[in-house]
Write a protein that holds these residues in place. Structure first.
Motif, short mmCIF file in Angstrom:
data_model
loop_
_atom_site.label_atom_id
_atom_site.label_comp_id
_atom_site.label_asym_id
_atom_site.label_seq_id
_atom_site.Cartn_x
_atom_site.Cartn_y
_atom_site.Cartn_z
N TYR A 15 -26.28 0.74 0.69
CA TYR A 15 -25.35 -0.24 1.24
C TYR A 15 -23.99 -0.02 0.60
N GLU B 148 -20.33 -1.76 0.03
CA GLU B 148 -19.56 -3.01 0.09
C GLU B 148 -18.40 -2.83 1.07
N LEU C 111 -30.62 -0.38 -1.87
CA LEU C 111 -31.28 -1.65 -1.55
C LEU C 111 -32.80 -1.49 -1.68
N GLN D 238 -21.83 -1.62 5.73
CA GLN D 238 -23.04 -1.27 6.47
C GLN D 238 -24.05 -0.54 5.58
N GLU D 239 -25.23 -0.32 6.16
CA GLU D 239 -26.31 0.41 5.50
C GLU D 239 -26.44 1.80 6.10
#
Length: 170
Positions: free
Chosen positions: A134, A136, A113, A81-82
């Motif tokens: 972000y 992974e 990002l 998620q971000e």
């Protein structure tokens, strides 16, 4: 010395470095011969290893062109998620240029990002910028301090905010 803080940090397995910021409160008086001791402990091939390094005498940097702050002292992110946070700057004196922002000390698998061609920039007409991280999907839960820097291109100096704690949670 009293008034100087720095977060505990670690170097992830398989990595060779980390980044941290020492922060002095504005009223801090640093004795002429003040030093700090960096203690590193690790498990290498199953054996405990400890190293200590004593710094050169400490000195505070002049205020410079920029004061850098982040909104909040913690950022929480889940794998896959971000997460977002905001960096605010205050330009000092006559400084009116654009300000590149950099995030250092990100754990392996966490990245910034929307960097763009010239990196993360606060333009001449702005005083803040949202940064998007972000993680992974495979990043493991951890807590790790980040360093957020604003750079004066005019003076080629970096101006760090106080450390921000990144919490990667399940």
């Amino acid at each position: 010395p009293k008034g100087i803080t720095g977060p505990a940090t670690f170097v992830e397995a398989g990595q060779s470095s980390t980044t941290l910021t020492l922060f002095a409160e504005p009223s801090t008086v640093i004795p002429k011969d003040a030093k700090f001791r960096l203690i590193a402990e690790a498990q290498i091939a199953g054996k405990a290893v400890r190293r200590e390094v004593v710094s050169e005498p400490l000195r505070t940097a002049p205020l410079g062109d920029i004061v850098t702050k982040t909104r909040g002292t913690e950022i929480t992110i889940r794998p896959g998620q971000e997460s977002r946070f905001t960096v605010d700057i205050q330009r000092q004196g006559q400084f009116a240029e654009r300000v590149p922002i950099e995030v250092r000390g990100l754990p392996h698998g966490v990245r910034v990002l929307n960097i763009g061609l010239n990196g993360i920039l606060i333009t001449e007409r702005e005083t803040s910028r949202e940064v998007v991280l972000y993680a992974e999907p495979w990043v493991k839960p951890m807590e790790h301090p980040l360093v957020v820097l604003a750079r004066s291109e005019r003076a080629n100096t970096e101006h760090a905010a106080e450390s921000v704690l990144l919490k990667v949670t399940k």
